[in-house]
Design an enzyme around this catalytic site. Sequence first.
Site, short mmCIF file in Angstrom:
data_model
loop_
_atom_site.label_atom_id
_atom_site.label_comp_id
_atom_site.label_asym_id
_atom_site.label_seq_id
_atom_site.Cartn_x
_atom_site.Cartn_y
_atom_site.Cartn_z
N TYR A 40 92.92 75.06 70.49
CA TYR A 40 93.52 75.13 69.01
C TYR A 40 92.75 73.79 67.91
O TYR A 40 92.88 73.91 66.81
CB TYR A 40 94.61 75.49 68.65
CG TYR A 40 95.11 76.73 69.11
CD1 TYR A 40 94.85 78.00 68.84
CD2 TYR A 40 96.16 76.69 70.27
CE1 TYR A 40 95.16 79.18 69.37
CE2 TYR A 40 96.56 77.74 70.82
CZ TYR A 40 95.88 78.93 70.28
OH TYR A 40 96.68 80.22 70.94
N ARG A 85 99.64 70.32 70.87
CA ARG A 85 99.55 70.88 72.12
C ARG A 85 98.29 71.88 72.29
O ARG A 85 97.74 72.21 71.17
CB ARG A 85 100.61 71.74 72.63
CG ARG A 85 102.03 70.95 72.47
CD ARG A 85 102.89 71.38 73.23
NE ARG A 85 103.98 70.47 72.81
CZ ARG A 85 105.27 71.10 72.49
NH1 ARG A 85 105.30 72.49 72.12
NH2 ARG A 85 106.44 70.25 72.00
N HIS A 107 91.69 83.66 62.36
CA HIS A 107 92.19 83.12 63.51
C HIS A 107 91.19 81.94 63.81
O HIS A 107 90.14 81.79 63.73
CB HIS A 107 92.24 84.07 64.66
CG HIS A 107 92.79 85.15 64.47
ND1 HIS A 107 94.17 85.36 64.84
CD2 HIS A 107 92.60 86.56 64.05
CE1 HIS A 107 94.74 86.48 64.50
NE2 HIS A 107 93.54 87.15 64.00
N ARG A 143 88.95 86.01 74.24
CA ARG A 143 90.25 85.33 75.17
C ARG A 143 90.85 86.63 75.94
O ARG A 143 90.08 87.63 76.38
CB ARG A 143 91.05 85.01 74.03
CG ARG A 143 90.42 83.57 73.47
CD ARG A 143 91.56 82.78 72.59
NE ARG A 143 92.58 82.34 73.31
CZ ARG A 143 93.75 81.96 72.73
NH1 ARG A 143 93.79 81.92 71.70
NH2 ARG A 143 94.52 81.39 73.67
N PRO A 186 103.83 82.21 63.83
CA PRO A 186 104.54 81.54 64.60
C PRO A 186 103.81 80.57 65.38
O PRO A 186 102.65 80.83 65.88
CB PRO A 186 105.00 82.52 65.69
CG PRO A 186 104.12 83.99 65.48
CD PRO A 186 103.86 83.76 63.98
N ASN A 187 104.42 79.46 65.83
CA ASN A 187 104.00 78.36 66.65
C ASN A 187 102.79 77.54 65.98
O ASN A 187 102.28 76.49 66.60
CB ASN A 187 103.47 78.80 67.94
CG ASN A 187 104.57 79.31 68.69
OD1 ASN A 187 105.74 78.47 68.94
ND2 ASN A 187 104.65 80.55 69.38
O1 CA2 Z 1 93.50 81.79 67.20
C1 CA2 Z 1 94.59 81.91 66.42
O2 CA2 Z 1 94.46 81.40 65.42
C2 CA2 Z 1 95.67 82.80 66.78
O3 CA2 Z 1 96.24 83.51 65.82
C3 CA2 Z 1 96.85 81.60 67.51
C4 CA2 Z 1 97.91 82.22 68.04
C5 CA2 Z 1 97.76 83.11 69.08
O4 CA2 Z 1 98.60 83.76 69.66
C6 CA2 Z 1 96.65 84.17 68.74
O5 CA2 Z 1 96.30 85.23 69.73
C7 CA2 Z 1 95.33 83.60 68.10
C8 CA2 Z 1 98.77 81.22 68.53
C9 CA2 Z 1 99.19 80.23 67.71
C10 CA2 Z 1 99.75 78.86 68.65
O6 CA2 Z 1 99.60 77.61 68.14
C11 CA2 Z 1 99.94 76.66 69.02
C12 CA2 Z 1 99.66 75.47 68.52
C13 CA2 Z 1 99.75 74.12 69.42
C14 CA2 Z 1 100.21 74.45 70.75
C15 CA2 Z 1 100.54 75.70 71.05
C16 CA2 Z 1 100.29 76.88 70.17
#
Ligand code: CA2
Length: 150
Positions: free
Chosen positions: A23, A18, A100, A107, A10-11
Amino acid sequence: MARILVIHGPNLNLLGQREPEIYGTATLEDINRQLAETAEQHSVELDFFQSNHEGAIIDRIHAAVGSAEGILINPGAFTHYSIAIRDAISAVPVPAVEVHLSNIHAREEFRRHSVLAAVAVGQISGFGTYSYVLGLLALIDHLKRQVRLK
Ligand code: CA2
């Protein structure tokens, strides 16, 4: 030719738009392109799947049986609480590597635990988009050791 299923949770479809400080600026398409280059160098084919829905990810993991030799997965926030995705990974005879972008261990407390890590071959975290490349290389190496790839 061996196939590996790449699952983005997700996301991750929002990548590059963003929170670049966490990221990075690469988009999901950039990551997939980078993975495709690495896959080609190792004579492996990739299938890409992104979903914001837990059930859809579980269905895709089930569908990997007989269609993929391995799974590369960034489960997004599901990492930290989805027992259902963990059960799906442990239910199928298809090895999975967890990746990840960020270093989840550096974090917030709630991100430091992965409920999936124990059923994955291994976890790679904190190297940005390169986490995916490292994860793919590690999965290919694992499959070669398991004699699932020549
Ligand atoms: O570090 C990672 O790859 C995560 O899996 C990313 C997830 C986060 O919930 C995990 O704790 C770590 C979140 C992905 C959200 O991606 C976004 C990208 C752009 C803007 C907002 C969120």
